[in-house]
Design an enzyme around this catalytic site. Sequence first.
Site, PDB file in Angstrom:
ATOM      1  N   ASP A   1      -6.941  -1.763  14.159  1.00  0.00           N
ATOM      2  CA  ASP A   1      -8.348  -2.101  13.928  1.00  0.00           C
ATOM      3  C   ASP A   1      -8.480  -3.446  13.212  1.00  0.00           C
ATOM      4  O   ASP A   1      -9.538  -3.768  12.678  1.00  0.00           O
ATOM      5  CB  ASP A   1      -9.049  -0.984  13.131  1.00  0.00           C
ATOM      6  CG  ASP A   1      -8.432  -0.758  11.751  1.00  0.00           C
ATOM      7  OD1 ASP A   1      -7.491  -1.491  11.365  1.00  0.00           O
ATOM      8  OD2 ASP A   1      -8.890   0.169  11.045  1.00  0.00           O
TER       9      ASP A   1
ATOM     10  N   GLU B   1      -9.664  -1.577   5.511  1.00  0.00           N
ATOM     11  CA  GLU B   1     -10.279  -1.203   6.778  1.00  0.00           C
ATOM     12  C   GLU B   1     -11.518  -2.063   7.048  1.00  0.00           C
ATOM     13  O   GLU B   1     -12.017  -2.738   6.130  1.00  0.00           O
ATOM     14  CB  GLU B   1     -10.635   0.290   6.729  1.00  0.00           C
ATOM     15  CG  GLU B   1      -9.425   1.204   6.531  1.00  0.00           C
ATOM     16  CD  GLU B   1      -8.468   1.263   7.733  1.00  0.00           C
ATOM     17  OE1 GLU B   1      -8.276   0.245   8.420  1.00  0.00           O
ATOM     18  OE2 GLU B   1      -7.888   2.348   7.968  1.00  0.00           O
TER      19      GLU B   1
ATOM     20  N   ASP C   1       0.813  -1.214   0.000  1.00  0.00           N
ATOM     21  CA  ASP C   1       0.000   0.000   0.000  1.00  0.00           C
ATOM     22  C   ASP C   1       0.850   1.269   0.000  1.00  0.00           C
ATOM     23  O   ASP C   1       2.065   1.218   0.186  1.00  0.00           O
ATOM     24  CB  ASP C   1      -0.957  -0.002   1.209  1.00  0.00           C
ATOM     25  CG  ASP C   1      -0.271  -0.388   2.519  1.00  0.00           C
ATOM     26  OD1 ASP C   1       0.979  -0.377   2.573  1.00  0.00           O
ATOM     27  OD2 ASP C   1      -0.969  -0.705   3.494  1.00  0.00           O
TER      28      ASP C   1
ATOM     29  N   HIS D   1      -6.814  -4.452  10.517  1.00  0.00           N
ATOM     30  CA  HIS D   1      -6.695  -4.430   9.052  1.00  0.00           C
ATOM     31  C   HIS D   1      -5.443  -5.142   8.535  1.00  0.00           C
ATOM     32  O   HIS D   1      -4.441  -5.245   9.226  1.00  0.00           O
ATOM     33  CB  HIS D   1      -6.766  -3.000   8.491  1.00  0.00           C
ATOM     34  CG  HIS D   1      -5.617  -2.115   8.851  1.00  0.00           C
ATOM     35  ND1 HIS D   1      -5.730  -0.750   8.920  1.00  0.00           N
ATOM     36  CD2 HIS D   1      -4.312  -2.375   9.138  1.00  0.00           C
ATOM     37  CE1 HIS D   1      -4.561  -0.226   9.220  1.00  0.00           C
ATOM     38  NE2 HIS D   1      -3.686  -1.193   9.363  1.00  0.00           N
TER      39      HIS D   1
HETATM   40  P1  PGA Z   1       2.340  -1.142  12.618  1.00  0.00           P
HETATM   41  O1  PGA Z   1       1.164  -1.166  11.533  1.00  0.00           O
HETATM   42  O2  PGA Z   1       3.319  -2.173  12.165  1.00  0.00           O
HETATM   43  O3  PGA Z   1       2.898   0.233  12.576  1.00  0.00           O
HETATM   44  O4  PGA Z   1       1.712  -1.504  13.938  1.00  0.00           O
HETATM   45  C1  PGA Z   1       0.678  -2.388  11.113  1.00  0.00           C
HETATM   46  C2  PGA Z   1      -0.415  -2.223  10.088  1.00  0.00           C
HETATM   47  O5  PGA Z   1      -1.092  -1.187  10.088  1.00  0.00           O
HETATM   48  O6  PGA Z   1      -0.605  -3.147   9.278  1.00  0.00           O
END
Ligand code: PGA
Length: 263
Positions: A142, A149, A67, A144
């Site tokens: 959350d 999302e 992404d 994801h």
């Molecule tokens: P993070 O993000 O590694 O900064 O916790 C993980 C994600 O959003 O997939």
Amino acid sequence: MDVIIAKNYEDMSRYTAKMIADFVRSKPNCVLGLATGSTPIGTYRELARMHREEGLDFSQVKTFNLDEYLGVGMERNKPYDLDQSYARFMYEELFRHINVQKRYTRVPNGLTTDPDHYCQWYEDEIKKAGGIDLQLLGIGGDGHWAFNEPGSSFSSRTRIEELTEQTLDDNYESFYKKAGISRKDMPHYAITMGIGTILEARNIIMMANGSKKANVIARSIEEPPTTQITASALQLHTGGVTIVLDEPAASLLKNTDRYQYLP
Ligand code: PGA
């Protein structure tokens, strides 16, 4: 599904890096799916060390990132500290430390002027490369995967997604705040591979560390899959799935006798 529980972040990172390195050694021209965020940084450092000290060779490896924020990219004239693009992140955290060929690395282009067309092109590029052999993933606060999302369909493809307040908060705390960028000025949309795209990867490694992830990890692994926790799609994957956690991230799992605890 294999669930591996390491004592801490360092052990989780070393274990994951070794899995990736073994994969690259067994298939030197493999296609890797890569992730950004705070979770994989230790893994990338260890891969860089293996390249430096053990000659781990990435010269034939192709990579696709999950992404990128929409409206953001590695802009030449942008002050370095203000560039929070995932393209920059990958360059800083991994690509510049290994011998991957630049033309073989793809991060979605957040500066595209035709996002819909671009998303289809990205899907086509993955197909042209023969599909993703091994996809590395974190998990959002959350639940994801990439920027899929809550509510994203399990058959979704690469597309534009609006980020939730929780994702904005999480990423603001981890990245934007340090760069002195206000929360309202951070991007609210992203290009993301879909859950359907991710599920086509032949192998998946998902990592998570820290107690903040314990709830979404337990729900992804031990509760019925739901689009409210898009990482729970891992239960639908038909290839190899390995989940590598540290102890705090694993702390709410109940079926502990089914999981492997690293010494
Ligand atoms: P993070 O993000 O590694 O900064 O916790 C993980 C994600 O959003 O997939």
